[in-house]
Design a protein around this motif. Structure first.
Motif, PDB file in Angstrom:
ATOM      1  N   ALA A  48     -12.286  -5.249   9.208  1.00  0.00           N
ATOM      2  CA  ALA A  48     -13.402  -4.927  10.137  1.00  0.00           C
ATOM      3  C   ALA A  48     -12.987  -5.112  11.666  1.00  0.00           C
ATOM      4  N   ILE A  49     -12.124  -6.221  12.025  1.00  0.00           N
ATOM      5  CA  ILE A  49     -11.758  -6.369  13.273  1.00  0.00           C
ATOM      6  C   ILE A  49     -10.479  -5.850  13.472  1.00  0.00           C
ATOM      7  N   GLY A  50      -9.575  -5.814  12.525  1.00  0.00           N
ATOM      8  CA  GLY A  50      -8.041  -5.294  12.836  1.00  0.00           C
ATOM      9  C   GLY A  50      -8.380  -4.137  12.705  1.00  0.00           C
ATOM     10  N   GLY A  51      -9.065  -3.492  12.029  1.00  0.00           N
ATOM     11  CA  GLY A  51      -9.378  -1.803  11.742  1.00  0.00           C
ATOM     12  C   GLY A  51      -9.744  -1.171  13.256  1.00  0.00           C
ATOM     13  N   ILE A  52     -10.409  -2.014  13.987  1.00  0.00           N
ATOM     14  CA  ILE A  52     -10.952  -1.504  15.220  1.00  0.00           C
ATOM     15  C   ILE A  52      -9.828  -1.117  16.166  1.00  0.00           C
ATOM     16  N   LEU A  53      -8.703  -2.112  16.237  1.00  0.00           N
ATOM     17  CA  LEU A  53      -7.458  -1.819  16.723  1.00  0.00           C
ATOM     18  C   LEU A  53      -6.543  -0.721  16.185  1.00  0.00           C
ATOM     19  N   VAL A  54      -6.448  -0.911  14.917  1.00  0.00           N
ATOM     20  CA  VAL A  54      -5.247  -0.076  14.263  1.00  0.00           C
ATOM     21  C   VAL A  54      -6.147   1.548  14.159  1.00  0.00           C
ATOM     22  N   PHE A  55      -7.222   1.481  13.640  1.00  0.00           N
ATOM     23  CA  PHE A  55      -8.021   2.785  13.542  1.00  0.00           C
ATOM     24  C   PHE A  55      -8.074   3.537  14.983  1.00  0.00           C
ATOM     25  N   GLY A  56      -8.471   2.638  15.800  1.00  0.00           N
ATOM     26  CA  GLY A  56      -8.455   3.134  17.327  1.00  0.00           C
ATOM     27  C   GLY A  56      -7.164   3.650  17.730  1.00  0.00           C
ATOM     28  N   PHE A  57      -5.875   2.965  17.258  1.00  0.00           N
ATOM     29  CA  PHE A  57      -4.676   3.271  17.698  1.00  0.00           C
ATOM     30  C   PHE A  57      -4.407   4.678  17.231  1.00  0.00           C
ATOM     31  N   VAL A  58      -4.867   4.977  16.035  1.00  0.00           N
ATOM     32  CA  VAL A  58      -4.566   6.330  15.283  1.00  0.00           C
ATOM     33  C   VAL A  58      -5.173   7.251  16.116  1.00  0.00           C
ATOM     34  N   THR A  59      -6.611   7.237  16.279  1.00  0.00           N
ATOM     35  CA  THR A  59      -7.170   8.455  17.105  1.00  0.00           C
ATOM     36  C   THR A  59      -6.687   8.455  18.416  1.00  0.00           C
ATOM     37  N   SER A  60      -6.278   7.409  18.880  1.00  0.00           N
ATOM     38  CA  SER A  60      -5.768   7.303  20.518  1.00  0.00           C
ATOM     39  C   SER A  60      -4.522   8.310  20.481  1.00  0.00           C
ATOM     40  N   TRP A  61      -3.796   8.127  19.667  1.00  0.00           N
ATOM     41  CA  TRP A  61      -2.431   8.738  19.490  1.00  0.00           C
ATOM     42  C   TRP A  61      -2.763  10.178  19.151  1.00  0.00           C
ATOM     43  N   ILE A  62      -3.561  10.632  18.300  1.00  0.00           N
ATOM     44  CA  ILE A  62      -3.851  11.926  17.854  1.00  0.00           C
ATOM     45  C   ILE A  62      -4.307  12.646  19.190  1.00  0.00           C
ATOM     46  N   PHE A  63      -5.121  12.299  19.996  1.00  0.00           N
ATOM     47  CA  PHE A  63      -5.690  12.799  20.934  1.00  0.00           C
ATOM     48  C   PHE A  63      -4.696  12.621  22.437  1.00  0.00           C
ATOM     49  N   GLY A  64      -4.497  11.460  22.329  1.00  0.00           N
ATOM     50  CA  GLY A  64      -3.841  11.002  23.678  1.00  0.00           C
ATOM     51  C   GLY A  64      -2.726  11.559  23.975  1.00  0.00           C
TER      52      GLY A  64
ATOM     53  N   CYS B 275      -6.881   6.918   8.225  1.00  0.00           N
ATOM     54  CA  CYS B 275      -7.477   5.747   8.174  1.00  0.00           C
ATOM     55  C   CYS B 275      -7.857   5.156   6.984  1.00  0.00           C
ATOM     56  N   PHE B 276      -8.497   5.993   6.328  1.00  0.00           N
ATOM     57  CA  PHE B 276      -9.087   5.954   4.987  1.00  0.00           C
ATOM     58  C   PHE B 276      -7.972   5.446   3.949  1.00  0.00           C
ATOM     59  N   ALA B 277      -6.907   6.264   3.999  1.00  0.00           N
ATOM     60  CA  ALA B 277      -5.975   6.102   3.304  1.00  0.00           C
ATOM     61  C   ALA B 277      -5.304   4.680   3.337  1.00  0.00           C
ATOM     62  N   LEU B 278      -5.278   4.287   4.828  1.00  0.00           N
ATOM     63  CA  LEU B 278      -4.600   2.979   5.032  1.00  0.00           C
ATOM     64  C   LEU B 278      -5.479   1.708   4.416  1.00  0.00           C
ATOM     65  N   SER B 279      -6.804   2.127   4.581  1.00  0.00           N
ATOM     66  CA  SER B 279      -7.841   1.116   4.121  1.00  0.00           C
ATOM     67  C   SER B 279      -7.678   0.839   2.449  1.00  0.00           C
ATOM     68  N   LEU B 280      -7.439   2.050   1.708  1.00  0.00           N
ATOM     69  CA  LEU B 280      -7.210   2.192   0.231  1.00  0.00           C
ATOM     70  C   LEU B 280      -5.826   1.271   0.098  1.00  0.00           C
ATOM     71  N   TYR B 281      -4.853   1.614   0.843  1.00  0.00           N
ATOM     72  CA  TYR B 281      -3.619   0.939   0.643  1.00  0.00           C
ATOM     73  C   TYR B 281      -3.834  -0.712   0.703  1.00  0.00           C
ATOM     74  N   VAL B 282      -4.677  -0.855   1.764  1.00  0.00           N
ATOM     75  CA  VAL B 282      -4.820  -2.409   1.994  1.00  0.00           C
ATOM     76  C   VAL B 282      -5.521  -3.166   0.780  1.00  0.00           C
ATOM     77  N   LEU B 283      -6.432  -2.303   0.431  1.00  0.00           N
ATOM     78  CA  LEU B 283      -7.224  -2.940  -0.905  1.00  0.00           C
ATOM     79  C   LEU B 283      -6.341  -2.894  -1.938  1.00  0.00           C
ATOM     80  N   ILE B 284      -5.686  -1.769  -2.385  1.00  0.00           N
ATOM     81  CA  ILE B 284      -4.801  -1.858  -3.633  1.00  0.00           C
ATOM     82  C   ILE B 284      -3.770  -2.968  -3.487  1.00  0.00           C
ATOM     83  N   LEU B 285      -2.994  -3.167  -2.218  1.00  0.00           N
ATOM     84  CA  LEU B 285      -2.101  -4.281  -2.055  1.00  0.00           C
ATOM     85  C   LEU B 285      -2.663  -5.399  -2.028  1.00  0.00           C
ATOM     86  N   GLY B 286      -3.817  -5.476  -1.507  1.00  0.00           N
ATOM     87  CA  GLY B 286      -4.568  -6.768  -1.441  1.00  0.00           C
ATOM     88  C   GLY B 286      -4.690  -7.102  -2.927  1.00  0.00           C
TER      89      GLY B 286
END
Lengths: 315, 260
Positions: free
Chosen positions: B78-94, B127-138
């Protein structure tokens, strides 16, 4: 002939700067229109407005009669290819992949088209190379390939030969002439390579401080290119003195060496009189030549005249 | 529809060929290992002290069990995702502006709205794939650490809350796309993401987190210790509204603003 590219009182204002000022263009089908101007004159801004990248402040631009704006209908873009300044590509994708991306965006079903255009622009050997690793010239070729991939009938080219080697420049010149002559492609090309523009443009427009100061066809241009008589001798100072005393105005370039220039029509029409004058004065000429000004000189002369008119208008 | 699919393919290809997948995967890989480490320490503090993982001055709170572990993972996303998911979107557009490739997307037969939508879809999918990855790895890390009190209901509840928080956080990335488009590059959206994260903490701390979009996923994750339902109507409305405004704003910006 049908009007393909046109603008009506096209104006773009950024703050207090009028980047494009009341521009009226009319380019017919099959024309190659050379769009000339100094850096910052408004050429690229005009092309951006024609492509709907930027909204005009006033006026409008049209392609095939369709008004262009930032949210224009997408149908017109099937017909338009462009190169705007340096044509950047995705550095992480190969040349082939960059072209494939454009092919998909443009809805081109024929995958072979990529190979065809790569061959025309000599990019085949770089197909598997990442765009980020290309040389400057090949980046330009890739940009041109993207512009021509869908066989457009309108081309908007902003400095398309930047970075190309001399052979590449000749290739592109021949390609553009062929497209215009054989396929009736309408081309607006802006370039600082005036010699190239002189060779291919059917019409030329000069823009200065956002305003179109001159539009001229190739035939009329030839008539307007001034002729001058070049005179050279062993004693430049003496030559200058003799000719001035005889009533001829010497055009003095900034250099203090090289041939003297006389723009007098009579002198140009009868150079033997100048020769006789100098021989009789004891200073026979070592060079006597009638020279027609090139597009570069004509361009600079037009700009100079426009600047003078502007200064008068300001006063 | 076919144009949208084509654009998704194109945006997906650009994303997967970039360094963004590696960077973001590595960044989020820390979460399950960090969580597993804390569970290991909490499970047997004496052993952890003996192994040198903690010092005698360590002050540890919480219990080593699966519900706590899932809470930890959820709070981190919920916290780290703001940064990482934001980074993904930032890169895709920026990147389109920083690399000056945006011109190729603007005067083409494919509508700009489709291109923008495709970018957001690809960002969401990754980002959802990353979330699933974190969940499974977790889950794998949790099993390796042998965290006590596993049960299927605990796992499914934990996974549900984790994925819900992920989706809430992912949906808050759309304003990042707008900032990247207006700012014409990477830096403005990254600055925006950082600011959003900082403000989220402050707003949550002063008790107004329910009204600040970027605080809501963390509240849902239980970071304040209180209970916040996943689908609280007000919070959900605020998040969806923010997400929609970001999406629509970006589309409108691409369609009507001077682009170059």
């Amino acid at each position: 002939m049908k009007e393909v590219i046109s603008t009506t009182a096209l104006t773009k204002i950024y703050g207090t700067l009028r980047a494009v000022d009341n521009l009226n263009l009319s380019i017919k089908e099959g024309e190659i229109f050379g769009f000339l101007g100094l850096n910052g004159a408004g050429k690229t801004t005009t092309i951006r407005m024609l492509l709907g990248l930027v909204k005009p402040s006033f006026g409008a631009s049209y392609l095939r009669g369709k008004k262009i704006s930032t949210n224009s209908s997408t149908d017109i873009w099937h017909q338009v290819g462009f190169v705007v300044e340096t044509p950047y590509s995705y550095p992480e994708l190969t040349v082939f992949e960059n072209l494939d991306l454009i092919r998909r965006l443009r809805g081109i079903k024929d995958k072979n088209r990529i190979n065809q255009i790569s061959k025309v622009l000599r990019l085949e050997q770089y197909a598997a190379k990442k765009a980020g690793q290309l040389s400057r010239g090949n980046i330009q070729r890739l940009g041109l390939a993207k512009a021509l991939l869908h066989q457009p009938n309108i081309l908007l080219l902003d400095e398309p030969t930047t970075g190309l080697d001399p052979a590449g420049i000749i290739e592109i010149r021949r390609l553009l002439i062929s497209l215009a002559d054989k396929h009736r492609v309408t081309i607006l090309i802006s370039s600082h390579k005036l010699a190239e523009i002189a060779k291919i443009a059917t019409n030329i427009g000069i823009i200065h401080h956002g305003r179109l100061i001159k539009t001229i066809g190739r035939t009329d241009l030839k008539k307007q290119l001034k002729k001058s008589l070049l005179v050279e001798g062993r004693d430049r100072k003496a030559l200058k003195s003799i000719l001035t005393r005889a009533g001829y105005e010497i055009y003095s370039p900034t250099t203090k060496s090289g041939p003297l220039q006389i723009r007098d029509k009579n002198a140009v029409a009868a150079p033997e009189k100048i020769a006789t004058l100098l021989v009789n004065a004891g200073h026979p000429p070592t060079l006597l030549k009638v020279q027609q000004e090139d597009l570069e000189t004509f361009f600079l002369r037009s700009i100079q005249k426009a600047e003078q008119e502007r200064e008068i208008a300001d006063v | 529809m076919s144009r949208l699919i084509t654009c998704i393919y194109i945006e997906g290809k650009k994303l997967l060929r970039s360094r963004t997948p590696v960077v973001t995967t590595l960044a989020l890989t820390m979460i399950p290992f960090m969580g597993g480490f804390f569970m290991f320490v909490l499970k047997d503090p004496a052993l952890a002290l003996k192994l040198g993982f903690i010092s005698t001055k360590a002050q540890l709170l919480g219990s080593a069990d699966w519900p706590s572990y899932f809470n930890l993972l959820t709070q981190a996303i919920a916290i780290g995702g703001i940064l990482v998911f934001g980074f993904v979107t930032s890169w895709i557009f920026g990147r389109e502006y920083s690399d000056r490739t945006v011109v190729d997307l603007l005067a083409v037969p494919t509508p700009r709205s489709i291109i923008v939508l495709a970018k957001f879809i690809v960002a969401t999918l990754w980002c959802f794939a990353l979330s699933l990855y974190v969940l499974i790895l977790g889950y794998i890390v949790g099993k390796l650490v042998n965290i006590p009190a596993w049960s299927f209901p605990v796992t499914s509840q934990g996974a549900y809350k984790f994925l819900a928080c992920s989706l809430l956080t992912i949906s808050l990335s759309t304003p990042v796309g707008l900032v990247a488009s207006i700012g014409r590059g990477y830096l403005p959206p990254l600055a925006f993401t950082t600011l959003a994260l900082v403000l989220a903490q402050i707003m949550a701390a002063i008790g107004y987190g329910h009204y600040f979009p970027w605080s809501i996923p963390a509240l849902v994750s239980g970071i304040t210790g209180g209970s916040h339902p996943v689908f609280d109507q007000t919070s959900l409305t605020i998040v969806l509204l923010t997400s929609t405004l970001g999406l629509v704003g970006t589309i409108l910006w691409w369609q009507y603003a001077d682009q170059y």
